[in-house]
Scaffold this motif. Structure first.
Motif, PDB file in Angstrom:
ATOM      1  N   PRO A 169     -15.276 -26.629 -16.896  1.00  0.00           N
ATOM      2  CA  PRO A 169     -13.914 -26.936 -17.453  1.00  0.00           C
ATOM      3  C   PRO A 169     -13.245 -25.458 -18.139  1.00  0.00           C
ATOM      4  CG  PRO A 169     -15.022 -28.803 -18.230  1.00  0.00           C
ATOM      5  CD  PRO A 169     -15.935 -27.577 -17.579  1.00  0.00           C
ATOM      6  N   ASP A 170     -12.240 -25.553 -18.214  1.00  0.00           N
ATOM      7  CA  ASP A 170     -11.385 -24.168 -18.927  1.00  0.00           C
ATOM      8  C   ASP A 170     -11.483 -24.177 -20.191  1.00  0.00           C
ATOM      9  OD1 ASP A 170     -10.938 -23.344 -16.434  1.00  0.00           O
ATOM     10  OD2 ASP A 170      -8.941 -24.284 -16.157  1.00  0.00           O
ATOM     11  N   THR A 171     -11.881 -25.089 -21.125  1.00  0.00           N
ATOM     12  CA  THR A 171     -11.657 -25.029 -22.503  1.00  0.00           C
ATOM     13  C   THR A 171     -13.103 -25.611 -23.188  1.00  0.00           C
ATOM     14  OG1 THR A 171     -10.525 -27.253 -22.803  1.00  0.00           O
ATOM     15  CG2 THR A 171      -9.079 -25.389 -22.440  1.00  0.00           C
ATOM     16  N   THR A 172     -13.342 -25.114 -24.520  1.00  0.00           N
ATOM     17  CA  THR A 172     -14.370 -25.616 -25.060  1.00  0.00           C
ATOM     18  C   THR A 172     -14.142 -27.126 -25.440  1.00  0.00           C
ATOM     19  OG1 THR A 172     -14.615 -23.359 -26.201  1.00  0.00           O
ATOM     20  CG2 THR A 172     -15.646 -25.277 -27.266  1.00  0.00           C
ATOM     21  N   ASN A 173     -13.006 -27.525 -25.691  1.00  0.00           N
ATOM     22  CA  ASN A 173     -12.881 -29.181 -26.019  1.00  0.00           C
ATOM     23  C   ASN A 173     -13.289 -29.999 -24.900  1.00  0.00           C
ATOM     24  OD1 ASN A 173     -12.230 -28.296 -28.607  1.00  0.00           O
ATOM     25  ND2 ASN A 173     -10.232 -29.060 -28.451  1.00  0.00           N
ATOM     26  N   LYS A 177     -21.040 -29.774 -15.275  1.00  0.00           N
ATOM     27  CA  LYS A 177     -20.358 -29.803 -13.988  1.00  0.00           C
ATOM     28  C   LYS A 177     -20.156 -31.063 -13.560  1.00  0.00           C
ATOM     29  CE  LYS A 177     -21.352 -26.510 -10.992  1.00  0.00           C
ATOM     30  NZ  LYS A 177     -22.144 -25.481 -10.519  1.00  0.00           N
ATOM     31  N   LYS A 178     -21.422 -31.881 -13.528  1.00  0.00           N
ATOM     32  CA  LYS A 178     -21.271 -33.192 -12.824  1.00  0.00           C
ATOM     33  C   LYS A 178     -20.423 -34.146 -13.563  1.00  0.00           C
ATOM     34  CE  LYS A 178     -22.954 -36.329 -10.045  1.00  0.00           C
ATOM     35  NZ  LYS A 178     -22.477 -36.220  -8.948  1.00  0.00           N
ATOM     36  N   VAL A 179     -20.547 -34.187 -14.906  1.00  0.00           N
ATOM     37  CA  VAL A 179     -19.983 -35.120 -15.637  1.00  0.00           C
ATOM     38  C   VAL A 179     -18.164 -34.854 -15.767  1.00  0.00           C
ATOM     39  CG1 VAL A 179     -19.316 -35.825 -18.103  1.00  0.00           C
ATOM     40  CG2 VAL A 179     -21.585 -35.584 -17.621  1.00  0.00           C
ATOM     41  N   HIS A 180     -18.085 -33.581 -15.476  1.00  0.00           N
ATOM     42  CA  HIS A 180     -16.464 -33.160 -15.236  1.00  0.00           C
ATOM     43  C   HIS A 180     -16.252 -33.818 -13.759  1.00  0.00           C
ATOM     44  CE1 HIS A 180     -13.253 -30.397 -14.152  1.00  0.00           C
ATOM     45  NE2 HIS A 180     -12.895 -30.797 -15.510  1.00  0.00           N
ATOM     46  N   GLN A 181     -16.868 -33.797 -12.982  1.00  0.00           N
ATOM     47  CA  GLN A 181     -16.639 -34.279 -11.719  1.00  0.00           C
ATOM     48  C   GLN A 181     -16.276 -35.918 -11.734  1.00  0.00           C
ATOM     49  OE1 GLN A 181     -19.831 -33.980  -8.523  1.00  0.00           O
ATOM     50  NE2 GLN A 181     -18.357 -34.131  -6.928  1.00  0.00           N
ATOM     51  N   GLU A 182     -17.444 -36.404 -12.183  1.00  0.00           N
ATOM     52  CA  GLU A 182     -17.140 -37.683 -12.499  1.00  0.00           C
ATOM     53  C   GLU A 182     -16.112 -38.388 -13.127  1.00  0.00           C
ATOM     54  OE1 GLU A 182     -19.076 -39.844 -10.742  1.00  0.00           O
ATOM     55  OE2 GLU A 182     -20.209 -38.097 -10.006  1.00  0.00           O
ATOM     56  N   LEU A 183     -15.574 -37.455 -14.186  1.00  0.00           N
ATOM     57  CA  LEU A 183     -14.359 -37.988 -14.922  1.00  0.00           C
ATOM     58  C   LEU A 183     -12.875 -37.967 -13.930  1.00  0.00           C
ATOM     59  CD1 LEU A 183     -15.055 -36.021 -18.348  1.00  0.00           C
ATOM     60  CD2 LEU A 183     -14.954 -38.694 -17.817  1.00  0.00           C
ATOM     61  N   PHE A 184     -13.053 -37.168 -12.811  1.00  0.00           N
ATOM     62  CA  PHE A 184     -12.200 -37.282 -12.037  1.00  0.00           C
ATOM     63  C   PHE A 184     -12.425 -37.967 -10.534  1.00  0.00           C
ATOM     64  CE2 PHE A 184     -11.433 -33.507 -14.777  1.00  0.00           C
ATOM     65  CZ  PHE A 184      -9.665 -33.524 -14.835  1.00  0.00           C
ATOM     66  N   GLU A 185     -13.179 -39.078 -10.889  1.00  0.00           N
ATOM     67  CA  GLU A 185     -13.515 -39.945  -9.787  1.00  0.00           C
ATOM     68  C   GLU A 185     -14.491 -39.131  -8.683  1.00  0.00           C
ATOM     69  OE1 GLU A 185      -9.609 -41.390  -8.395  1.00  0.00           O
ATOM     70  OE2 GLU A 185      -9.442 -42.984 -10.261  1.00  0.00           O
ATOM     71  N   ALA A 186     -15.228 -38.332  -9.051  1.00  0.00           N
ATOM     72  CA  ALA A 186     -16.303 -37.702  -8.083  1.00  0.00           C
ATOM     73  C   ALA A 186     -15.575 -36.873  -7.453  1.00  0.00           C
ATOM     74  CB  ALA A 186     -17.159 -38.881  -7.480  1.00  0.00           C
TER      75      ALA A 186
END
Length: 644
Positions: free
Chosen positions: A392-396, A375-384
């Motif tokens: 995310p919705d997919t395994t990839n 969750k935290k990395v996903h947030q940072e990938l979208f500029e926090a």
């Protein structure tokens, strides 16, 4: 260990001063001190010499051995003190004393030894070692007492005993007139004339105690072995007020073992693709999967062939279907990685729901898992962006988040939360309180959650960590102590029945012990003290000491009755020297261990309170209950004598 070095000598000093008050002869009362010291040194030396570790349990061996080591010595000195002035000869007095006391001392030592040896039945090695060596120490103390004390007295100069035992005041019959003697004689008359009242009150106390026992909470927390003002307790309180919790436990989730057939794999692929496909090409997708499956000889070949087929479809796709064929390989990969459970979005969301459930339950202050990393990395990938603090919705996409984390400065930190094959995950749970009952509540919360919220895939779960280990240890301690106590209780009863050659006398010997146990544990329940490690271990001490006075009283009663011919006359003699010896033992041990109450370690305080309470209650029970029972059961207890 420092407390052992300080508190044990202080306890010995208190015992020494009380014995000096009773017997008023320094040279003589040194002998029990020597017996106790030699017993402790030999027992600890034997334990260490045989390779056992000195741990918190074995460090308390001296505290347990000292009262037991001097008990028999006090009986000998007490009777010697009372008889010497009438016999005026050391050897004859000792022969008289040992003739009366040898059998009761042997009985009490054997039963005390059995009580502690029963700890060998517990499943905890330190407790087993503790019980075995205390049992060995008790028998060593008995041997030293019956050999050394008489020898020590015989080595003293006759002149030094000139006024030993001389009564400062005496009545017309030559009996001592002291505070203790006067009250014991009154007690003897009272128990004879009010036997029914005493037994009725005993039953009522037993009922109240039984209610108290039902209120006992089994709980432990090693941090609470220190006093509230101790820096460890203060630090524990402050840290847990400011942080998520310092007591760590680990909930390990693992994929259930399962193997997928080719048919099950095809079904899973079709389900994954159909859930995202446009209805216009649904039949085309189904036909493609079926044809590739028919041509593939293994599951791995199926994935490889289907990947190539999907790529071919993407190359010739039109604008309406291109997006589906482009994403289809991702959908296929999610099925291929289905045994890597902790990459799957639905599993990670399930973990997130479980973590939220634990936080709401109250015992857990914080938890961390691979879901939090994703969750935290996903947030940072979208500029926090706070809205992107999600799985995310997919395994990839999950895999991309994990790869991004591993590109950080500490890539191996990920393996604290999930294994490299993503088949096992760890939820790091932090509790704000180290009491076992909070860990048990957390375990129950997790069980309830899994029961009411089945996971999306088959998962096994188990606990680990020191906080959980304490719960397991507590369970083994309680069950082991209960098992050992009950077995030793039965063994002691059989020993009593055998030694007294009578079942009814054996039952009588166990009554003060039973009342003592009921009373002590009833008080524990009523005052709200937790049943923890020190209390569990001390149950064996109650078995060893509580039966001591009963054996002395009953054996001496049988001897006295033979001479007196009736219990009315025998009870008068029983509340002279025998009662004084028991009372002196009660006072010396009960008061002598009050220095332990000043120790900063709660287990030492508990030992002090328990020793005092056990001695006091068992002594009172012996002096009140046993003579009352003998008064009412005289014709059953002394059948042969009564008939003749």
């Amino acid at each position: 260990f420092f407390q052992m070095a300080v508190s044990a000598p202080l306890a010995m000093l208190a015992i020494f001063l009380l014995m000096l008050l009773f017997f008023r002869k320094v040279q003589l009362i040194i002998s029990p001190m020597i017996v106790a010291m030699v017993t402790v040194i030999c027992t600890m030396g034997m334990m260490i010499g045989t390779g056992f570790t000195v741990h918190i349990m074995s460090s308390m061996i001296p505290i347990f051995l000292m009262p037991i080591a001097v008990v028999d010595s006090i009986h000998i000195l007490s009777e010697f003190f009372d008889e010497y002035q009438s016999i005026k000869d050391r050897r004859k007095t000792l022969e008289h004393v040992m003739g009366h006391l040898f059998v009761p001392m042997l009985y009490t030592s054997l039963t005390s030894s059995v009580g502690f040896a029963s700890l060998a039945l517990t499943p905890i090695p330190p407790v087993r070692a503790f019980g075995i060596f205390v049992a060995a120490g008790i028998m060593l103390a008995w041997l030293l007492t019956i050999i050394f004390i008489p020898a020590f007295i015989m080595m003293m100069k006759e002149e030094s005993l000139k006024n030993f035992g001389a009564a400062k005041k005496a009545d017309t019959g030559g009996r001592q007139v002291t505070f203790l003697s006067r009250h014991l004689r009154w007690l003897g008359g009272y128990t004879f004339s009010h036997a029914k009242l005493i037994l009725t009150l005993t039953v009522l106390i037993g009922i109240v105690a039984a209610y108290g026992i039902k209120q006992i909470e089994i709980n432990d927390n090693p941090v609470k072995w220190f006093t509230k003002s101790h820096p460890i307790r203060v630090a524990d309180r402050v840290l847990n007020e400011h942080f998520g919790g310092t007591y760590e436990a680990y909930l390990v989730l693992e994929a259930a073992d399962q193997e997928f057939s080719k048919e099950e794999t095809v079904t899973a692929i079709e389900k994954a693709l159909h859930s995202r496909v446009n209805k216009t090409i649904l039949e085309d997708v189904t036909t493609l999967v079926d044809n590739v499956a028919a041509e593939s000889t293994s599951i791995e070949a199926l994935f490889q062939n289907l990947t190539h087929a999907l790529e071919d479809k993407m190359d010739v796709a039109d604008d309406a279907t291109y997006d589906f064929w482009a994403d289809a390989t991702d959908f296929l990969q999610s099925v291929r990685d289905r045994d890597q459970l902790f990459k799957q979005p639905e599993v990670l969301r399930y973990i997130e729901t479980l973590q939220n459930h634990l936080l709401k339950a109250g015992a857990v202050g914080k938890s961390n898992s691979v879901t939090d990393v994703v969750k935290k990395v996903h947030q940072e990938l979208f500029e926090a962006d706070p809205a992107k603090f999600t799985v995310p919705d997919t395994t990839n996409a999950v895999a991309q988040c994990l790869i991004s984390f591993q590109n950080s400065h500490k890539p191996d930190d990920l393996w604290h939360l999930v294994t490299p094959d993503y088949k096992k995950a760890n939820i790091w749970v932090q509790l704000k309180n180290g009491d076992n009952k909070y860990m048990e509540a957390t375990i129950k919360d997790v069980e309830d959650f899994f029961k009411n919220n089945p996971p999306p895939v088959a998962l096994n779960h188990q606990w680990a960590g020191l906080t959980y280990l304490n719960v397991v240890w507590q369970d083994k301690m309680v069950s082991g102590m209960l098992e050992s106590f009950l077995s030793s209780f039965v063994v002691v009863f059989i020993m009593m029945a055998f030694l007294f050659r009578s079942v009814i006398w054996g039952v009588l010997a166990m009554i003060p012990l039973s009342v003592t146990i009921l009373f002590i544990y009833g008080i524990i329940g009523l005052v709200g003290k937790d049943y923890d490690m020190p209390v569990a271990v001390l149950s064996s001490l109650s078995l060893g000491l509580a039966v001591d006075f009963a054996i002395h009283f009953l054996e001496r009663s049988r001897m006295t009755y033979k001479k007196a011919g009736s219990w009315k006359e025998a009870s008068k003699e029983m509340f002279e020297e025998p009662a004084r010896a028991i009372a002196r033992n009660v006072i010396v041990i009960a008061v002598g261990f009050t220095p332990l109450l000043a120790a900063p370690l709660v287990p030492y305080k508990t030992v002090g309170v328990f020793l005092a309470t056990i001695m006091a209650i068992s002594g009172i029970g012996t002096m009140f209950i046993l003579p009352s029972l003998v008064t009412l059961l005289e014709r059953f207890l002394f059948k042969k004598k009564a008939t003749s």
